[in-house]
Design a protein around this motif. Structure first.
Motif, short mmCIF file in Angstrom:
data_model
loop_
_atom_site.label_atom_id
_atom_site.label_comp_id
_atom_site.label_asym_id
_atom_site.label_seq_id
_atom_site.Cartn_x
_atom_site.Cartn_y
_atom_site.Cartn_z
N GLN A 203 -1.41 4.01 2.80
CA GLN A 203 -0.01 4.10 2.33
C GLN A 203 0.38 3.42 0.79
OE1 GLN A 203 2.43 6.24 3.76
NE2 GLN A 203 0.43 6.95 4.74
N ARG A 204 -0.12 2.08 0.77
CA ARG A 204 0.38 1.44 -0.26
C ARG A 204 -0.66 1.37 -1.32
NH1 ARG A 204 4.43 -2.91 1.49
NH2 ARG A 204 4.62 -2.08 3.62
N ARG A 205 -1.79 1.24 -1.15
CA ARG A 205 -2.84 1.33 -2.17
C ARG A 205 -3.53 2.55 -2.34
NH1 ARG A 205 -1.12 -3.37 -4.53
NH2 ARG A 205 -1.07 -5.09 -2.94
N ASN B 248 -1.55 1.03 6.63
CA ASN B 248 -0.75 0.45 5.36
C ASN B 248 -1.42 0.33 4.10
OD1 ASN B 248 1.70 0.04 6.93
ND2 ASN B 248 1.16 -1.96 7.49
N SER C 29 -2.87 -5.28 2.02
CA SER C 29 -2.14 -4.06 2.42
C SER C 29 -0.61 -4.16 2.75
CB SER C 29 -2.85 -3.55 3.63
OG SER C 29 -2.83 -4.25 4.68
N GLY C 30 0.12 -5.20 2.21
CA GLY C 30 1.38 -5.22 2.73
C GLY C 30 1.84 -6.63 3.11
#
Ligand SMILES: Cc1cc2nc3c(=O)[nH]c(=O)nc-3n(C[C@H](O)[C@H](O)[C@H](O)COP(=O)(O)OP(=O)(O)OC[C@H]3O[C@@H](n4cnc5c(N)ncnc54)[C@H](O)[C@@H]3O)c2cc1C
Ligand SMILES: C=Cc1c2[nH]c(c1C)Cc1[nH]c(c(CCC(=O)O)c1C)Cc1[nH]c(c(C)c1CCC(=O)O)Cc1[nH]c(c(C)c1C=C)C2
Length: 475
Positions: free
Chosen positions: A191-193, A188, A204-205
């Motif tokens: 994916q997110r950062r 994550n 991270s989420g």
């Protein structure tokens, strides 16, 4: 409203029953366990002289939502007085070793560990971390842990640190295990950062919301890194079992192997060796393969998906030595697969939990873990390997890795067959397909336990809570 059958009396099945019996909506809970005891892999030997040895989990993490959730349950069960906390400042939290090139190396930690070149690594970790920010985001929807870490942090870290870590959590091969399912926070973060470093710094989420009860608050105030219980971790399933018995709404059956389950007009018919039961809903806390073998042929796609979840066998060798025999202090050491395939690692149990030593006199307790994904290559078929051979291999490792040349004064070898599920690449898709099948066919069935959404004790307890809440419509 409802009669719920919980299949499997490991920590997952017991946790689900604990959450169910808190609701007045549930009239009856039936727990069906094939063996003669509840608790599954949570299994502690308590010797009459007071020493405690763990054959499964030994330390539980308090951190995060799932860690808080378990501590809230421990508090509610009245087990708070039995907690043995280990703080972050304790030597066993600071020192974890890897055995590489026939030497023990302390894993780098803290700022100085990042800045310096620390053997067995050939450059400061800070360099890998700093350049990681610049690495492009991967395009795959899943990837092996080894490929993910090689791509982002370099091959050396993947080959040594991450290879060892995967053996110390999954007893598994990081070249096959899925980063998305085994280490979702890492997946994550990318994916997110776009980066693990940024993910660590910025988060991270979202995580599930779990309030902190008094014990969870204490764990934060006192900086606990892990905890156990004074009579061993098996006290947790024992205490849940007593709680369920007191509730008066739970029927607990040992030596009740489920042989078949079939959907009926009102729910399920469950066949045991000596009879038949019915239930409105089934929560399966069985290992995936065990569930696959009791489902009817009409569930063929689900059966196949369940069978695709592999497991590994671990030989656990508990050793007790007279005197204080260790020249290093720490949690233990791991071996990367390149060093020795069959020998996964050694836990220095006396260091984090000296309270489990025999009270009269100085002893050292160690646990050697062997096999895992490499069991067959290292030892042959699990059913053919002798305890003597496993014990000899374990004591030899303690002697060559730690310089302990005396013989142990006590030992116990346990072969934990198929004990840790392996979340291989694509695991998340298989689990999604299973749950879609259940929904499409309107089966009143929940899947919980270590086969699906995390292998730690905390994850498994939380999966029991989630299933109970979904069934009761409280989420
Ligand atoms: C050696 C080892 C070390 C570990 N160390 C840690 C650690 O340090 N920290 C941590 O958090 N986690 C650790 N774990 C992981 C954790 O202990 C497990 O993932 C967790 O206990 C699994 O719980 P479960 O209820 O899902 O499964 P299980 O414990 O496998 O429970 C399933 C139950 O179903 C029963 N069953 C099977 N078939 C049938 C049937 N047909 N009918 C009825 N019952 C059936 C079984 O007898 C069993 O009791 C470790 C695991 C092992 C093996
Ligand atoms: C050598 C083999 C194993 C050791 N422990 C396990 C195996 C297969 C099993 C295991 N250990 C942990 C978990 C739970 C994971 C979680 O998310 O909480 C499981 C299933 C805890 C754990 N053990 C090690 C790490 C890094 C973790 C993760 C949590 C934490 O950081 O505390 C390292 C480790 N495990 C073993 C050794 C000898 C060792 C390190 C020195 C034994």
């Amino acid at each position: 409203m409802t009669t719920v059958a919980v299949l499997g009396g490991g920590i997952g099945g017991l946790a689900a029953s604990y959450y169910l019996c808190k609701s007045p909506q549930v009239t009856k809970v039936i727990v069906l366990e094939s063996s003669s005891r509840f608790g599954g892999w949570l299994w502690s030997t308590r010797r009459s002289d007071g020493a405690v040895f763990e054959h499964g989990p030994r330390g539980i993490r308090p951190a995060g939502a799932v860690g808080r959730n378990t501590l809230n349950m421990v508090d509610d069960l009245g087990l708070g007085g039995e907690i043995l906390p280990v703080t972050y400042s304790h030597v066993s939290s600071k020192n974890r070793y890897v055995y590489v090139n026939r030497e023990l190396h302390r894993m780098p930690s803290g700022i100085s560990g990042l800045l310096r070149t620390v053997p067995p690594f050939s450059r400061p970790l800070l360099l890998s971390v700093a350049t990681e920010i610049l690495v492009k985001k991967g395009k795959e929807d899943d990837e092996s842990i080894h490929s993910f870490v090689s791509r982002r942090l370099g091959k050396e870290l993947a080959d040594i640190a991450v290879d060892s870590l995967c053996r110390g959590v999954y007893a598994g091969d990081c070249r096959k295990l899925s980063v998305r399912s085994c280490f979702p926070a890492l997946f994550n973060a990318e994916q997110r950062r776009g980066s693990l470093t940024l993910g660590m710094l910025l988060g991270s989420g979202p995580a599930p919301v779990v309030p902190s009860g008094p014990l969870a608050q204490r764990s934060v105030e006192e900086s606990w890194a892990q905890w156990s219980l004074s009579r061993g971790v098996e006290s947790l399933p024992e205490s849940i079992t007593e709680y369920l018995q007191r509730s008066g709404r739970v029927q607990l059956h040992r030596e009740a192997a489920v042989q078949r389950i079939s959907p009926s007009a009102s729910g399920w018919t469950i066949t045991l060796e000596d009879g038949v039961m019915s239930a409105d809903h089934i929560i399966s806390a069985l290992p995936a393969k065990a569930l696959s073998s009791v489902l009817p042929a009409s569930c063929q796609p689900l059966i196949q998906l369940l069978q695709d979840i592999a497991t590994v066998t671990v030989a656990v060798v508990n050793l007790e030595y007279e005197g204080s025999v260790l020249s290093v202090e720490g949690f233990g050491h791991l071996l990367p697969s390149s060093e020795d395939q069959g020998l996964l690692g050694v836990v220095y149990d006396s260091v984090p939990f000296p309270q489990h030593n025999r009270p009269d006199g100085q002893t050292t307790r160690l646990t050697v873990m062997m096999g895992g994904a490499w069991f067959q290559e290292a030892f042959g078929a699990p059913e053919a390997v002798t305890e003597e051979r496993l014990l000899a291999r374990a004591t030899e490792a303690v002697s060559s890795h730690l310089g302990v040349t005396t013989a142990p004064s006590w030992s116990r070898v346990t072969l934990q067959r198929d004990c840790i599920p392996q979340y291989y690449q694509g695991h998340y898709r298989r689990v999604e397909s299973m749950r879609s099948f259940i929904k499409e066919k309107s089966l009143s069935l929940s899947l919980i336990g270590s086969s699906y959404d995390g292998v730690s004790v905390n994850d498994v307890i939380f999966s029991g809570r989630t299933a109970a809440e979904e069934l009761l419509g409280t989420v």
